[in-house]
Design a protein around this motif. Structure first.
Motif, mmCIF file in Angstrom:
data_model
loop_
_atom_site.group_PDB
_atom_site.id
_atom_site.type_symbol
_atom_site.label_atom_id
_atom_site.label_comp_id
_atom_site.label_asym_id
_atom_site.label_seq_id
_atom_site.Cartn_x
_atom_site.Cartn_y
_atom_site.Cartn_z
ATOM 1 N N ILE A 102 0.838 -1.213 0.000
ATOM 2 C CA ILE A 102 0.000 0.000 0.000
ATOM 3 C C ILE A 102 0.867 1.255 0.000
ATOM 4 N N SER A 103 1.946 1.266 0.791
ATOM 5 C CA SER A 103 2.821 2.451 0.858
ATOM 6 C C SER A 103 3.359 2.815 -0.514
ATOM 7 N N ILE A 104 3.835 1.823 -1.245
ATOM 8 C CA ILE A 104 4.400 2.089 -2.574
ATOM 9 C C ILE A 104 3.306 2.549 -3.533
ATOM 10 N N LEU A 136 11.416 2.503 3.021
ATOM 11 C CA LEU A 136 10.507 2.865 1.940
ATOM 12 C C LEU A 136 11.091 4.004 1.106
ATOM 13 N N ILE A 137 11.597 5.032 1.788
ATOM 14 C CA ILE A 137 12.178 6.184 1.108
ATOM 15 C C ILE A 137 13.343 5.743 0.216
ATOM 16 N N ASN A 138 14.200 4.886 0.754
ATOM 17 C CA ASN A 138 15.341 4.395 -0.037
ATOM 18 C C ASN A 138 14.874 3.563 -1.222
ATOM 19 N N LYS A 139 13.870 2.707 -1.012
ATOM 20 C CA LYS A 139 13.334 1.860 -2.090
ATOM 21 C C LYS A 139 12.782 2.717 -3.224
ATOM 22 N N LEU A 140 12.217 3.878 -2.872
ATOM 23 C CA LEU A 140 11.625 4.770 -3.861
ATOM 24 C C LEU A 140 12.656 5.693 -4.525
ATOM 25 N N GLY A 141 13.930 5.573 -4.126
ATOM 26 C CA GLY A 141 14.989 6.325 -4.790
ATOM 27 C C GLY A 141 15.212 7.739 -4.286
ATOM 28 N N PHE A 142 14.726 8.050 -3.101
ATOM 29 C CA PHE A 142 14.975 9.373 -2.535
ATOM 30 C C PHE A 142 16.457 9.503 -2.183
ATOM 31 N N GLU A 153 6.091 20.856 19.673
ATOM 32 C CA GLU A 153 5.588 21.474 20.903
ATOM 33 C C GLU A 153 6.692 22.216 21.650
ATOM 34 N N GLY A 154 7.482 23.008 20.897
ATOM 35 C CA GLY A 154 8.514 23.848 21.491
ATOM 36 C C GLY A 154 9.866 23.186 21.662
ATOM 37 N N VAL A 155 9.997 21.916 21.283
ATOM 38 C CA VAL A 155 11.266 21.198 21.396
ATOM 39 C C VAL A 155 11.778 20.894 19.987
ATOM 40 N N LYS A 156 13.021 21.272 19.728
ATOM 41 C CA LYS A 156 13.630 21.003 18.422
ATOM 42 C C LYS A 156 14.062 19.539 18.373
ATOM 43 N N LYS A 157 13.535 18.812 17.362
ATOM 44 C CA LYS A 157 13.834 17.390 17.217
ATOM 45 C C LYS A 157 14.502 17.143 15.864
ATOM 46 N N PRO A 158 15.573 16.334 15.855
ATOM 47 C CA PRO A 158 16.265 16.065 14.587
ATOM 48 C C PRO A 158 15.483 15.104 13.694
ATOM 49 N N ARG A 159 15.556 15.352 12.404
ATOM 50 C CA ARG A 159 14.953 14.490 11.392
ATOM 51 C C ARG A 159 15.895 14.471 10.188
ATOM 52 N N ILE A 160 15.833 13.415 9.415
ATOM 53 C CA ILE A 160 16.615 13.321 8.193
ATOM 54 C C ILE A 160 15.690 13.702 7.041
ATOM 55 N N CYS A 161 16.142 14.644 6.203
ATOM 56 C CA CYS A 161 15.316 15.034 5.070
ATOM 57 C C CYS A 161 15.880 14.444 3.780
ATOM 58 N N TYR A 162 14.947 14.201 2.857
ATOM 59 C CA TYR A 162 15.253 13.536 1.595
ATOM 60 C C TYR A 162 14.552 14.285 0.458
ATOM 61 N N GLU A 163 15.042 14.017 -0.761
ATOM 62 C CA GLU A 163 14.405 14.576 -1.947
ATOM 63 C C GLU A 163 14.424 13.524 -3.064
ATOM 64 N N SER A 164 13.369 13.563 -3.868
ATOM 65 C CA SER A 164 13.300 12.745 -5.076
ATOM 66 C C SER A 164 12.847 13.629 -6.220
ATOM 67 N N LEU A 165 13.652 13.686 -7.280
ATOM 68 C CA LEU A 165 13.268 14.470 -8.453
ATOM 69 C C LEU A 165 12.217 13.725 -9.247
ATOM 70 N N LEU A 166 11.289 14.479 -9.811
ATOM 71 C CA LEU A 166 10.227 13.882 -10.607
ATOM 72 C C LEU A 166 10.545 13.980 -12.094
#
Length: 166
Positions: A102-104, A136-142, A153-166
């Motif tokens: 379903i995700s894909i 999933l992100i890696n499988k989709l080629g991001f 809620e006022g606390v800075k939390k780290p996240r990894i960002c990705y991009e996929s060109l269309l």
């Protein structure tokens, strides 16, 4: 894939509640905030940028697609290739429907929607420990861009960002 409507709210809330529980069980400190609730989801739907993935009339997944450049991504703006991005947020699949592709399928619909509406890239971010989403992100080629910080809620939390060109 179709736009989410207010009458979908209870089903969407169940999907998100289940996803929050699953993340907690996996030891992932993502979405474990009180403000990600029914009112938050209702506001996303009212903005007209929320989508559901349906099969045989049953909602199986939910996503919010933002067409504004995210403030948290600004430190990497020169590293992104796409100039007109759409960002995938609040992506979740009904727990009972996992491991059925379903995700894909939903992401393919999101990509088609983005291309049809003139966007040139998809962006997304996730927690470093959210191995299911990262897989999933890696499988989709991001492509991994870098570590950003989001406000929970006022606390800075780290996240990894990705991009996929269309």
């Amino acid at each position: 894939m179709r736009k989410a409507q207010i009458f979908d709210l209870k089903t969407i809330e169940k999907i998100i509640t289940s996803a929050k529980s699953s993340l907690r069980e996996d030891g992932v400190d993502q979405w474990q905030i009180d403000s990600m609730n029914e009112k938050f989801l209702e506001n996303q739907i009212r903005e007209g940028k929320s989508y559901v993935y349906e099969q045989d009339g049953q909602i199986l997944a939910y996503a919010y697609l933002s067409d504004i450049k995210e403030e948290a991504y600004l430190p990497f703006e020169n590293d992104f290739v796409g100039e007109n991005p759409i960002t995938v947020h609040t992506f979740a699949v009904d727990k009972s429907m996992r491991k059925r592709g379903i995700s894909i399928k939903f992401f393919i619909d999101i990509i088609k929607h983005a291309e049809k509406n003139g966007f040139d890239s998809l962006r997304i971010d996730t927690h470093k420990d959210n191995l299911k989403m990262r897989g999933l992100i890696n499988k989709l080629g991001f492509e991994k861009i870098g570590e950003i910080f989001i406000d929970e809620e006022g606390v800075k939390k780290p996240r990894i960002c990705y991009e996929s060109l269309l």
